[in-house]
Design a protein around this motif. Structure first.
Motif, mmCIF file in Angstrom:
data_model
loop_
_atom_site.group_PDB
_atom_site.id
_atom_site.type_symbol
_atom_site.label_atom_id
_atom_site.label_comp_id
_atom_site.label_asym_id
_atom_site.label_seq_id
_atom_site.Cartn_x
_atom_site.Cartn_y
_atom_site.Cartn_z
ATOM 1 N N ALA A 156 0.828 -1.212 0.000
ATOM 2 C CA ALA A 156 0.000 0.000 0.000
ATOM 3 C C ALA A 156 0.860 1.259 0.000
ATOM 4 C CB ALA A 156 -0.922 -0.009 1.221
ATOM 5 N N ALA A 157 2.090 1.141 0.514
ATOM 6 C CA ALA A 157 2.964 2.306 0.645
ATOM 7 C C ALA A 157 3.805 2.575 -0.603
ATOM 8 C CB ALA A 157 3.901 2.116 1.842
ATOM 9 N N ILE A 158 3.760 1.699 -1.590
ATOM 10 C CA ILE A 158 4.628 1.846 -2.761
ATOM 11 C C ILE A 158 4.480 3.209 -3.452
ATOM 12 C CG2 ILE A 158 5.029 0.997 -5.112
ATOM 13 C CD1 ILE A 158 4.712 -1.852 -3.998
ATOM 14 N N PRO A 159 3.263 3.723 -3.681
ATOM 15 C CA PRO A 159 3.156 5.051 -4.315
ATOM 16 C C PRO A 159 3.843 6.146 -3.499
ATOM 17 C CG PRO A 159 1.048 3.914 -4.379
ATOM 18 C CD PRO A 159 1.935 3.105 -3.481
ATOM 19 N N PHE A 160 3.726 6.062 -2.175
ATOM 20 C CA PHE A 160 4.377 7.056 -1.322
ATOM 21 C C PHE A 160 5.896 6.923 -1.391
ATOM 22 C CE2 PHE A 160 0.220 6.093 0.513
ATOM 23 C CZ PHE A 160 -0.341 7.360 0.599
ATOM 24 N N GLU A 161 6.375 5.681 -1.464
ATOM 25 C CA GLU A 161 7.824 5.466 -1.517
ATOM 26 C C GLU A 161 8.420 5.919 -2.842
ATOM 27 O OE1 GLU A 161 9.681 4.867 1.038
ATOM 28 O OE2 GLU A 161 7.887 4.644 2.273
ATOM 29 N N TYR A 162 7.638 5.853 -3.901
ATOM 30 C CA TYR A 162 8.114 6.407 -5.171
ATOM 31 C C TYR A 162 8.371 7.901 -5.022
ATOM 32 C CZ TYR A 162 7.657 2.417 -8.352
ATOM 33 O OH TYR A 162 7.834 1.223 -9.005
ATOM 34 N N ARG A 163 7.431 8.600 -4.367
ATOM 35 C CA ARG A 163 7.623 10.032 -4.148
ATOM 36 C C ARG A 163 8.798 10.286 -3.212
ATOM 37 N NH1 ARG A 163 1.837 10.099 -4.313
ATOM 38 N NH2 ARG A 163 1.653 10.149 -2.051
ATOM 39 N N PHE A 164 8.972 9.407 -2.226
ATOM 40 C CA PHE A 164 10.119 9.537 -1.329
ATOM 41 C C PHE A 164 11.419 9.345 -2.114
ATOM 42 C CE2 PHE A 164 13.216 8.105 1.816
ATOM 43 C CZ PHE A 164 13.005 8.996 2.850
ATOM 44 N N LEU A 165 11.429 8.387 -3.027
ATOM 45 C CA LEU A 165 12.596 8.143 -3.875
ATOM 46 C C LEU A 165 12.903 9.366 -4.737
ATOM 47 C CD1 LEU A 165 14.739 6.356 -5.304
ATOM 48 C CD2 LEU A 165 12.887 5.523 -6.786
ATOM 49 N N TYR A 166 11.876 9.893 -5.400
ATOM 50 C CA TYR A 166 12.089 11.054 -6.262
ATOM 51 C C TYR A 166 12.562 12.259 -5.455
ATOM 52 C CZ TYR A 166 9.298 8.232 -9.503
ATOM 53 O OH TYR A 166 8.811 7.213 -10.295
ATOM 54 N N GLY A 167 11.993 12.441 -4.264
ATOM 55 C CA GLY A 167 12.412 13.544 -3.408
ATOM 56 C C GLY A 167 13.846 13.393 -2.946
ATOM 57 N N THR A 168 14.218 12.160 -2.592
ATOM 58 C CA THR A 168 15.588 11.897 -2.136
ATOM 59 C C THR A 168 16.586 12.172 -3.258
ATOM 60 O OG1 THR A 168 14.803 10.216 -0.572
ATOM 61 C CG2 THR A 168 17.131 10.162 -1.151
ATOM 62 N N ILE A 169 16.266 11.725 -4.455
ATOM 63 C CA ILE A 169 17.153 11.974 -5.593
ATOM 64 C C ILE A 169 17.212 13.469 -5.920
ATOM 65 C CG2 ILE A 169 17.463 11.623 -8.072
ATOM 66 C CD1 ILE A 169 16.316 8.805 -7.690
ATOM 67 N N GLY A 170 16.039 14.108 -6.004
ATOM 68 C CA GLY A 170 15.992 15.517 -6.389
ATOM 69 C C GLY A 170 16.713 16.431 -5.414
ATOM 70 N N TYR A 171 16.347 16.333 -4.148
ATOM 71 C CA TYR A 171 16.998 17.170 -3.140
ATOM 72 C C TYR A 171 18.454 16.762 -2.955
ATOM 73 C CZ TYR A 171 12.585 19.322 -1.723
ATOM 74 O OH TYR A 171 11.414 20.047 -1.703
ATOM 75 N N GLY A 172 18.716 15.461 -3.097
ATOM 76 C CA GLY A 172 20.091 14.990 -2.954
ATOM 77 C C GLY A 172 21.003 15.557 -4.030
ATOM 78 N N VAL A 173 20.522 15.563 -5.271
ATOM 79 C CA VAL A 173 21.312 16.127 -6.371
ATOM 80 C C VAL A 173 21.594 17.605 -6.101
ATOM 81 C CG1 VAL A 173 21.222 16.792 -8.806
ATOM 82 C CG2 VAL A 173 20.590 14.465 -8.125
ATOM 83 N N ILE A 174 20.581 18.327 -5.630
ATOM 84 C CA ILE A 174 20.768 19.752 -5.334
ATOM 85 C C ILE A 174 21.789 19.953 -4.226
ATOM 86 C CG2 ILE A 174 19.643 21.812 -4.381
ATOM 87 C CD1 ILE A 174 17.061 20.835 -5.789
#
Length: 200
Positions: A156-174
């Motif tokens: 059930a949490a997979i959609p939320f974890e996708y957003r967590f993944l994208y956020g981690t990559i995006g903010y991490g790159v910055i």
């Protein structure tokens, strides 16, 4: 006269963490930017602290204090109507996951490069997924207290974890990209050159 140790590297790292941490509070307040707030910066904060602070106390304390401050501010502003206190239900699972993310990043990112960044990102997302969802599943009256029940929570949490993944990559790159650029431009931000004594 006394020598006061001034560490521009540490101050710069703290500034990065505080700015990104406070973005968690500010972004939801602007309608046009609210969608961005769904992509969490928490994973990137943990990785950044684990990767760049050589001192264990600093690695954990600065990111965790920033997370705490932003959570408290969110509960007093954006989520005030839904909040029963300063922190949300099950917050301790999130903070336990956050501490594990910092610890894992310290081991994986001893040398900051693209491969270690990607490995730490994957580990961070997995830790967040498993630990925080364990907190939702454990003792729940809604989900069976079995492996199948736990898997239901994870699924059930997979959609939320996708957003967590994208956020981690995006903010991490910055965060990582900007700090590495600054290190190249200002050698004083390198670890060995980071501390200077100022006579007062």
């Amino acid at each position: 006269m006394a020598d006061i140790k001034f560490n521009p590297r540490t101050l710069t790292l703290i500034l990065f963490i505080v700015i990104i941490g406070l973005s968690r509070v500010l972004l939801p307040m602007f309608g046009d930017l609210e969608a961005i707030a769904n992509y969490s910066a928490v994973g990137a904060l943990a990785m950044f602290g684990g990767a760049y602070f050589n001192n264990n106390l600093k690695s954990f304390s600065f990111p965790i204090l920033t997370l705490l401050l932003s959570d408290v501010l969110l509960s007093l502003t954006v989520y005030k109507s839904a909040s029963n206190g300063f922190l949300y239900e099950g917050w301790y699972w999130v903070y336990a996951a956050f501490a594990l993310m910092v610890l894992t990043s310290k081991f994986i990112m001893k040398n900051v490069n693209v491969l270690s960044f990607l490995a730490a990102t994957l580990a961070t997302v997995m830790i967040h997924w498993i630990v925080t969802d364990f907190g939702i599943w454990y003792g729940s009256a809604f989900y069976p207290q079995t492996l199948a029940g736990f898997w239901s929570v994870l699924a059930a949490a997979i959609p939320f974890e996708y957003r967590f993944l994208y956020g981690t990559i995006g903010y991490g790159v910055i965060m990582f990209g900007a700090f590495e650029v600054l290190k190249a431009k200002f050698p004083v931000l390198n670890f060995n050159a980071g501390q200077r004594a100022i006579t007062v």
